[in-house]
Design a protein around this motif. Structure first.
Motif, PDB file in Angstrom:
ATOM      1  N   SER A 118      10.240  34.441   1.331  1.00 37.59           N
ATOM      2  CA  SER A 118      10.015  33.003   1.314  1.00 37.59           C
ATOM      3  C   SER A 118       9.647  32.536   2.727  1.00 37.59           C
ATOM      4  N   ALA A 119       9.157  31.318   2.820  1.00 40.31           N
ATOM      5  CA  ALA A 119       8.794  30.759   4.130  1.00 40.31           C
ATOM      6  C   ALA A 119      10.027  30.717   5.035  1.00 40.31           C
ATOM      7  N   ARG A 120      11.176  30.365   4.476  1.00 36.53           N
ATOM      8  CA  ARG A 120      12.420  30.312   5.263  1.00 36.53           C
ATOM      9  C   ARG A 120      12.781  31.702   5.772  1.00 36.53           C
ATOM     10  N   GLN A 121      12.661  32.712   4.909  1.00 36.10           N
ATOM     11  CA  GLN A 121      12.989  34.074   5.313  1.00 36.10           C
ATOM     12  C   GLN A 121      12.025  34.587   6.372  1.00 36.10           C
ATOM     13  N   GLN A 122      10.750  34.245   6.244  1.00 38.38           N
ATOM     14  CA  GLN A 122       9.785  34.630   7.273  1.00 38.38           C
ATOM     15  C   GLN A 122      10.110  33.960   8.601  1.00 38.38           C
ATOM     16  N   ALA A 123      10.510  32.689   8.547  1.00 39.00           N
ATOM     17  CA  ALA A 123      10.884  31.982   9.779  1.00 39.00           C
ATOM     18  C   ALA A 123      12.091  32.640  10.434  1.00 39.00           C
ATOM     19  N   ILE A 124      13.087  33.019   9.629  1.00 41.92           N
ATOM     20  CA  ILE A 124      14.271  33.689  10.165  1.00 41.92           C
ATOM     21  C   ILE A 124      13.879  35.018  10.799  1.00 41.92           C
ATOM     22  N   ILE A 126      19.385  30.521  15.701  1.00 41.38           N
ATOM     23  CA  ILE A 126      18.461  30.380  14.564  1.00 41.38           C
ATOM     24  C   ILE A 126      18.974  29.325  13.599  1.00 41.38           C
ATOM     25  N   ALA A 127      20.262  29.375  13.299  1.00 38.87           N
ATOM     26  CA  ALA A 127      20.849  28.401  12.375  1.00 38.87           C
ATOM     27  C   ALA A 127      20.659  26.982  12.911  1.00 38.87           C
ATOM     28  N   ARG A 128      20.892  26.794  14.183  1.00 41.49           N
ATOM     29  CA  ARG A 128      20.725  25.475  14.795  1.00 41.49           C
ATOM     30  C   ARG A 128      19.259  25.041  14.764  1.00 41.49           C
ATOM     31  N   THR A 129      18.347  25.959  15.082  1.00 39.22           N
ATOM     32  CA  THR A 129      16.918  25.648  15.099  1.00 39.22           C
ATOM     33  C   THR A 129      16.419  25.250  13.713  1.00 39.22           C
ATOM     34  N   LEU A 130      16.860  25.973  12.684  1.00 36.73           N
ATOM     35  CA  LEU A 130      16.392  25.714  11.321  1.00 36.73           C
ATOM     36  C   LEU A 130      17.235  24.679  10.587  1.00 36.73           C
ATOM     37  N   TYR A 156      23.158  34.958   4.432  1.00 41.83           N
ATOM     38  CA  TYR A 156      22.652  35.234   3.085  1.00 41.83           C
ATOM     39  C   TYR A 156      21.166  35.595   3.132  1.00 41.83           C
ATOM     40  N   HIS A 157      20.363  34.767   3.827  1.00 44.07           N
ATOM     41  CA  HIS A 157      18.922  35.026   3.905  1.00 44.07           C
ATOM     42  C   HIS A 157      18.641  36.362   4.596  1.00 44.07           C
ATOM     43  N   GLU A 158      19.409  36.673   5.635  1.00 41.52           N
ATOM     44  CA  GLU A 158      19.204  37.948   6.323  1.00 41.52           C
ATOM     45  C   GLU A 158      19.524  39.127   5.409  1.00 41.52           C
ATOM     46  N   THR A 175       2.484  37.126  14.902  1.00 42.51           N
ATOM     47  CA  THR A 175       2.884  36.811  16.261  1.00 42.51           C
ATOM     48  C   THR A 175       3.446  35.405  16.375  1.00 42.51           C
ATOM     49  N   TYR A 176       2.957  34.505  15.552  1.00 43.58           N
ATOM     50  CA  TYR A 176       3.363  33.103  15.587  1.00 43.58           C
ATOM     51  C   TYR A 176       4.003  32.723  14.261  1.00 43.58           C
ATOM     52  N   PRO A 177       4.872  31.699  14.268  1.00 42.84           N
ATOM     53  CA  PRO A 177       5.556  31.362  13.019  1.00 42.84           C
ATOM     54  C   PRO A 177       4.627  30.851  11.926  1.00 42.84           C
ATOM     55  N   ASP A 178       3.457  30.352  12.298  1.00 45.07           N
ATOM     56  CA  ASP A 178       2.519  29.842  11.295  1.00 45.07           C
ATOM     57  C   ASP A 178       1.339  30.782  11.074  1.00 45.07           C
ATOM     58  N   CYS A 179       1.523  32.074  11.349  1.00 47.41           N
ATOM     59  CA  CYS A 179       0.461  33.048  11.108  1.00 47.41           C
ATOM     60  C   CYS A 179       0.053  33.012   9.636  1.00 47.41           C
ATOM     61  N   GLY A 180      -1.217  33.258   9.409  1.00 47.72           N
ATOM     62  CA  GLY A 180      -1.752  33.214   8.053  1.00 47.72           C
ATOM     63  C   GLY A 180      -2.532  31.948   7.796  1.00 47.72           C
TER      64      GLY A 180
END
Length: 115
Positions: free
Chosen positions: A5-11, A24-28, A37-39, A64-69
């Motif tokens: 999922s997008a969340r899992q890719q971000a993590i 990561i938790a604070r950022t997201l 759980y996601h990890e 390389t970047y969080p919005d790759c694709g």
């Protein structure tokens, strides 16, 4: 290919950047338990031994970047002297096809033509 999922890719991307779980938790804006759980889902889907191994295996998924694709990240790779990831190459190729087929609006100029 395994999908995350997008969340899992971000993590996964944040882990690849070296952030800790609490960072990561604070950022997201999620709880640490939700992050764990996601990890676990990421590790299971990628058939990894742990999250570090998942980052290694998932390198092609996260880019390389969080919005790759997205087409806009293709030139960012080039500006930073990075090789574009496969997702950005595909997005750029699709954009070029759409542009040649006339499916995209022409770019608008921010300069007003002098009369």
């Amino acid at each position: 290919m395994t999908t995350l999922s997008a969340r899992q890719q971000a993590i996964l991307w944040h882990r690849a950047q070296g952030l800790t779980g609490p960072q990561i938790a604070r950022t997201l804006g999620i709880a640490i338990g939700t992050l764990a759980y996601h990890e676990q889902v990421i590790v299971t889907r990628l058939r990894a031994r742990n999250i570090t191994h998942a980052v290694h295996l998932g390198h092609e998924l996260i880019g390389t970047y969080p919005d790759c694709g997205k087409r806009a990240t293709y030139p960012r790779h080039l500006r930073h002297d990075n090789l574009p990831c496969d997702a950005c190459k595909a997005a750029n190729a699709a954009h070029a096809v759409d542009q040649r087929a006339g499916r995209l609006a022409p770019p608008t100029s921010s300069l007003k033509e002098a009369a």
